[in-house]
Design an enzyme around this catalytic site. Structure first.
Site, mmCIF file in Angstrom:
data_model
loop_
_atom_site.group_PDB
_atom_site.id
_atom_site.type_symbol
_atom_site.label_atom_id
_atom_site.label_comp_id
_atom_site.label_asym_id
_atom_site.label_seq_id
_atom_site.Cartn_x
_atom_site.Cartn_y
_atom_site.Cartn_z
ATOM 1 N N SER A 245 0.818 -1.211 0.000
ATOM 2 C CA SER A 245 0.000 0.000 0.000
ATOM 3 C C SER A 245 0.858 1.269 0.000
ATOM 4 C CB SER A 245 -0.948 -0.060 1.190
ATOM 5 O OG SER A 245 -2.132 0.607 0.867
ATOM 6 N N LYS A 249 4.120 2.140 -2.430
ATOM 7 C CA LYS A 249 4.516 3.351 -3.157
ATOM 8 C C LYS A 249 6.009 3.595 -2.910
ATOM 9 C CE LYS A 249 0.016 5.335 -1.687
ATOM 10 N NZ LYS A 249 -0.996 4.711 -2.480
ATOM 11 N N TRP A 336 -9.987 0.707 -5.243
ATOM 12 C CA TRP A 336 -9.416 2.008 -4.873
ATOM 13 C C TRP A 336 -7.992 2.143 -5.434
ATOM 14 C CZ3 TRP A 336 -11.042 6.503 -3.614
ATOM 15 C CH2 TRP A 336 -10.338 7.377 -2.793
ATOM 16 N N HIS A 386 -8.019 -5.560 0.391
ATOM 17 C CA HIS A 386 -6.767 -4.829 0.573
ATOM 18 C C HIS A 386 -6.056 -5.373 1.819
ATOM 19 C CE1 HIS A 386 -4.282 -1.235 0.069
ATOM 20 N NE2 HIS A 386 -4.327 -1.069 1.381
#
Ligand code: GCU
Length: 405
Positions: A245, A249, A336, A386
């Site tokens: 998540s 990044k 998302w 997620h």
């Protein structure tokens, strides 16, 4: 073709409705040779991402390690662990706690997964000797009390990290808590963690292109690898990096800047990582900059209503990893993070891999649920939500086997 680091203000960047071509310089020149890619376009892209989005990383600083605890009898004698405080950066920079778990039975030195964790090293194992982090502690983590880690959280993330399975598959695991580098607080974030220690003389607040939290976490990864290279208990030529998540990044950004990371696994990283900034699916640039103003630099919000002025999109971050292996892994319910858009980012990075003379993405269409595409540009999507789970780790390990063994 040369690369000049004086980039225009956001308002003067051209509007590009389609994805910018990773093989065309900002000034429009076409990249025609590998040397031009290596010497001009790669550094240009690395600077563009820092300038307009993540902020500039400071130069590497030396790393000194002190052993804080260790145990040679883990998992019934199959593994050992040691814990270290890594000191880096200018005086006063908070130390980073590294937990290094190594197989005992392996012949030769093992390949290694570096993993950035959300909840502290003490949640990765049940052993009560693993030091608790003293940094700001994330509220949703097990055993958190008043932003402080407690013994109650020990072993609380066994199923997220799966250390025993990693050991059984012949890998070491080197993991650290992201809050040791930079607390993940929405307010005044540039004034805590590593940031203020790297201010220039007289500086009291961040500049518009200074690094945000994602860049700081990536910098932590780079220092951990510096340490692993000195320590020599794991094979740093066979090194994979995993983050989930927001830490995905940081994983992709760290991989784009550091060729020592041979396998880059940003898991469900989404917006600001593996998903496109353009096209407005799932989380948008405006939304992420509003909810998490501390993750990127203070220039990125200028693109909130003008994402088409971005001189890159996230496919260029994957392309910067070429020819190394990159896996975008996803979950069906995690729209998302835009799993479809992520696949398109890989497709758009593929020409750079081909240009460098290696295979990139082996399939042109998204695979069925649960089937790994394990080419250098890899993709995976499973049913579910997620999260990072044992099921995901089986895929990470298969992908690493393919590219590191
Ligand atoms: C939020 C955020 C995402 C991020 C995620 C996480 O959902 O919008 O961008 O990836 O948190 O880090 O868990």
């Amino acid at each position: 073709i040369a690369f000049a680091a004086d980039f225009p203000p956001v308002s003067e960047l051209p509007v590009q409705a389609e994805l910018p071509n990773p093989l065309v310089m900002l000034d429009g020149s076409q990249i025609r040779t590998k040397q031009q890619w290596e010497e001009a376009r790669r550094p240009e892209l690395q600077s563009l991402f820092q300038h307009y989005m993540y902020g500039y990383l400071p130069a590497a600083t030396s790393v000194k390690a002190t052993l804080t605890a260790s145990n040679t009898d883990l998992f019934g004698g199959k593994a050992s662990w040691k814990s270290l405080a890594l000191h880096y950066g200018p005086d006063g920079t908070p130390p980073l706690g590294l937990l290094l778990i190594i197989p005992n039975t392996q012949k030769g030195i093992p390949p290694v997964f570096v993993g950035i964790n959300f909840c502290g090293n003490h949640t990765v194992l049940t052993d009560p000797k693993v030091p608790l982090t003293r940094s700001w502690y994330r509220g949703s983590c097990p055993g958190c009390e008043n932003e402080t880690a407690t013994d109650k959280g020990r072993g609380g993330q066994l199923d997220v990290w799966n250390a025993e399975m990693i050991i059984d598959r012949g890998y070491a695991l080197a993991t650290f808590y992201y809050g040791d580098v930079d607390p993940d607080k929405n307010t005044n974030d540039f004034m805590d963690g590593v940031h203020p220690h790297f201010f220039k003389d007289g500086q009291t607040e961040p500049g518009k292109h200074d690094w945000g939290a994602v860049a700081a976490w990536a910098y932590g990864v780079h220092r951990v690898i510096d340490f692993l290279e000195m320590d020599q208990t794991v094979d740093t030529k066979r090194l994979a990096l995993v983050g989930h998540s927001r830490l995905g990044k940081a994983t992709l950004f760290a991989g784009a800047l550091d060729e020592r990371i041979r396998v880059v696994i940003p898991h469900q990283a989404g917006c600001g990582g593996t998903a496109p900034n353009r096209f407005n699916v799932g989380e948008s640039v405006e939304r992420i900059n509003t909810s998490f103003p501390h993750w990127f630099n203070d220039t990125f919000p200028e693109f909130n209503k003008e994402v088409e002025r971005l001189p890159f999109d996230q496919h260029c971050l994957a392309a910067l990893c070429a020819p190394r292996a990159v896996l975008f892994s996803n979950a069906e319910d995690d729209q998302w993070a835009d799993p479809n858009g992520q696949f398109n980012m890989l497709k758009a990075a593929d020409p750079v891999y081909r240009f460098l003379g290696v295979d990139g993405l082996q399939e042109g269409v998204k695979p069925e649920m649960g089937k790994l595409i394990d080419s250098r540009l890899g993709y995976f999507i499973r049913p579910g939500k997620h999260s990072m789970s044992t099921e995901d780790w089986k895929v990470f390990l298969d992908f690493a086997d393919r590219h590191l063994k």
